[in-house]
Design an enzyme around this catalytic site. Structure first.
Site, PDB file in Angstrom:
ATOM      1  CD  GLU A  97      -2.887  -0.711   0.059  1.00  0.00           C
ATOM      2  OE1 GLU A  97      -3.417   0.356  -0.241  1.00  0.00           O
ATOM      3  OE2 GLU A  97      -3.245  -1.773  -0.680  1.00  0.00           O
TER       4      GLU A  97
ATOM      5  CB  SER B 231     -54.160 -23.934  42.347  1.00  0.00           C
ATOM      6  OG  SER B 231     -55.650 -23.609  42.505  1.00  0.00           O
TER       7      SER B 231
END
Length: 683
Positions: A66, A339
């Site tokens: 690069e 219940s």
């Protein structure tokens, strides 16, 4: 003049003080409770690493590919910049020519768009020069390597190493490092090259190797000896399947509650360890699917939740089919508890001066001053003055209404809330029927509530996170809120009474033959929701079944369901697998009452579990407000359905959360000591 203009531009172009969120964002990884097995990934795939962890030959490969003059230039390339500017002015296709520093400036700092213009390029040059003057070359290279996109969804050199070669960046060879450097130029084309693209990738890779030879990073012999690396097959995008979708929703919700924003989750690089056990999650799904017959109507939904009493951790759940419904059956869906609420009333009484020998009125009907109509038991059956063990074992409604009046409904509500049920869900805590479960709860909430009894009266906040480590390495271990709900002895006695439910009462289908179990069945009016909620000393588990349209839970071939039937069988199937190999632990000893020969074994002729039914005593009193759902309630008008007609299940499914319809009393019916799948209510 030009010098003056440049000076003005220089002075007016500072280095931005903020970075692009996407450039520095690190995705979060969410793990199962082992901290190793990945459950989900969120956000950007990036793992920031220090430059020191990047091998020198990898750095040299990137520089050779690069910007060979990186360590010598001033942050810009005169030739490259001139070429790019000329291309722009002449209208030709823009060329590259940017240095590593310029690329970093463009992709790292805020305020610089990707627009290709002379103005943007000039601004980029000025900032690049200033960065080069104010930052070290190593700093620039480190940020660049952590910022750049490499293809395969990988941002940064560490993620790229994992994506292309299945290893950490520190393990990359020269050949592999050169390939990653080659990818930077054309990440999409070289991500998984084949045919002509593969030939181009090999050519680009060879040019990088040759460049490393030219810069002195490799000798000519070393460069010639390098071979094109073998790439791993690209992984498919991470896809959440099955219960993982519901898990992620709960993890995200709890992270938000604990102060982590969505931005933190998607870009903060969090390592999140959840409470979920992968094997138990699979066991929960198996239990539901193996027990329920294939012809179960689609509108019947089943939820399961398992909570560790000692920690409050939700270790497993089953939330249903995420392809069919957006919300889950374990955390989000809230239905009447029936219940399963009675043990909270029992615990409140035992913690306020009552004991298991306390006698309550089990006769039917029961007149309560605040109720306009008397409250009957199923079939008007009367039990006389009975102790709290028999009342629990047989789930006698009038006995618990009487007990609630004696202990005070405010104390019952306080106990329920302390056990983890939110106060805003206890909408009918002043009505006589409150102990019978007219409030709506989720499976997780009910399992968490019962974990209080398994944990000797102490409730630990239910949660799904074990720890969170941020991007800097700071680790936060979740410490759940601990609340003393009832005394240790009250919890032990409540547990003893619930053991009789499983041994001799309505919950015999949940027996585990190798260890003690305590639990409670629950069945609401017309079997609109049916429950089994139980625990061993190590694990509390709740199972509920309901329909999205609030009709009777009826399974072809099994008839109308009660809590002691399929819910209890699912509970047993899950717990059999979950407890396999675990040490057998005993519950704490109850008060002296538990050893009385008069009551330790029930009278098989008299103590036949009743089918409970609690009728409304006052029309306004029994008007049940809709619980707080995260999804809108069912708004379609009811459809007339005969007892054996399931044809409505062939219609398009509703995807709204269930809500108990108003004016619906609560019952609790059970099949007794046998599993009579064809039984149905007689009253």
């Amino acid at each position: 003049m030009l010098a003056g203009l440049f000076a003005v531009a220089w002075a007016m172009t500072p280095i931005p003080d903020t970075t692009q969120k996407q450039a520095t964002a690190q995705g979060s990884v969410i793990y199962y409770r082992d901290g190793k097995t990945v459950l989900a990934r969120q956000g950007v795939d990036r793992k920031v690493v220090d430059l020191a962890k990047v091998p020198m030959h990898v750095r040299q490969a990137v520089i050779a590919a690069e910007n060979r003059s990186f360590y010598e230039d001033a942050g810009v390339s005169v030739k490259g910049t001139g070429r790019a500017v000329w291309s722009t002015l002449t209208g030709q296709q823009l060329q590259g020519g940017s240095t590593i520093t310029q690329q970093l400036v463009r992709n790292y700092y805020s305020g610089l768009s990707q627009e290709r213009s002379v103005t943007r390029k000039f601004k980029e040059i000025l900032i690049a020069v200033k960065v080069d003057q104010s930052k070290s070359k190593d700093w620039v290279l480190e940020q660049y390597l952590n910022t750049i996109y490499f293809g395969r969804g990988a941002n940064g050199i560490q993620s790229a190493a994992r994506a292309y070669f299945g290893k950490d960046v520190g393990e990359l060879t020269v050949s592999e490092g050169a390939y990653l450097a080659a990818v930077i130029q054309q990440p999409s084309r070289f991500a998984d090259p084949k045919g002509a693209d593969l030939a181009a990738a090999e050519e680009r890779w060879r040019s990088v190797i040759d460049a490393m030879g030219q810069t002195g990073a490799l000798t000519p012999q070393q460069a010639a000896a390098e071979k094109f690396p073998e790439l791993t097959a690209p992984k498919k995008p991470f896809e959440l399947k099955g219960q993982a979708q519901y898990m992620l929703k709960q993890v995200t919700a709890e992270l938000n509650r604990r102060g982590y924003t969505d931005e933190d989750i998607n870009g903060g690089g969090l390592k999140v360890v959840t409470t979920f056990d992968k094997k138990l999650m699979a066991a929960a799904e198996r239990a539901v699917k193996d027990v329920l017959p294939d012809n179960t109507p689609k509108k019947v939904r089943t939820g399961l939740a398992a909570v560790d009493p000692a920690t409050g951790e939700v270790v497993a759940f089953y939330g249903g089919n995420p392809k069919r419904y957006d919300y889950d059956n374990a955390f989000s869906a809230k239905v009447m508890a029936g219940s399963t609420f009675k043990p909270y009333t029992l615990a409140a009484a035992l913690d306020n001066g009552f004991d298991l020998s306390t006698r309550v009125d089990g006769n039917s009907p029961l007149r309560v001053a605040s109720a306009k109509e008397p409250i009957p038991n199923e079939g008007e059956r009367s039990y006389g003055q009975i102790n709290l063990v028999r009342a629990t074992q047989n789930s006698v409604n009038t006995a618990f209404v009487d007990l609630g009046q004696k202990v005070g409904l405010d104390k019952v509500a306080k106990t329920v809330e302390a056990a983890g049920i939110p106060a805003d869900q206890l909408t009918q805590k002043t009505v006589p029927s409150f102990p019978l479960g007219v409030s709506s709860v989720s499976a997780v909430q009910n399992a968490s509530g019962f974990s209080t009894f398994a944990n000797k009266g102490v409730h630990l906040e239910a949660h799904v996170l074990k720890s969170v480590t941020d991007g800097t390495g700071h680790k936060v271990v979740v410490k759940p809120v601990s609340t003393r709900v009832v005394s240790e002895q009250a919890a032990a006695d409540t547990t003893y009474a619930m053991q009789q439910v499983v041994k001799y009462g309505t919950g015999t289908a949940a027996r585990l033959y190798d260890r003690p179990v305590a639990g409670k069945t629950g069945t609401t009016d017309n079997s609109q929701s049916v429950w089994f909620n139980g625990f061993t000393p190590q694990l509390a588990v709740a199972v509920d079944m309901f329909r999205v349209d609030n009709k009777t839970v009826r399974i072809p071939g099994y008839g109308t369901q009660f809590g002691g039937q399929l819910p209890a069988q699912i509970w047993r199937a899950f717990m059999t697998e979950a407890m396999a190999g675990k040490p057998v632990e005993e519950f704490p000893e109850p008060s002296d009452y538990g050893y009385s020969s008069d009551y330790s074994v029930p009278d098989q002729d008299r103590d036949v579990p009743q089918q409970e039914y609690t009728p409304p005593t006052d029309r306004d009193e029994w008007n049940t407000p809709e619980p707080d759902f995260s999804e809108p309630p069912v708004t379609d008008p009811p459809v007339t359905e005969s007892p054996n007609d399931d044809r409505q299940d062939d219609q398009p499914e509703q995807t709204t959360q269930p809500t108990q319809a108003p004016d619906q009393p609560t019952t609790d019916v059970g099949p007794g000591a046998t599993d009579d799948r064809s039984s149905s209510p007689t009253g």
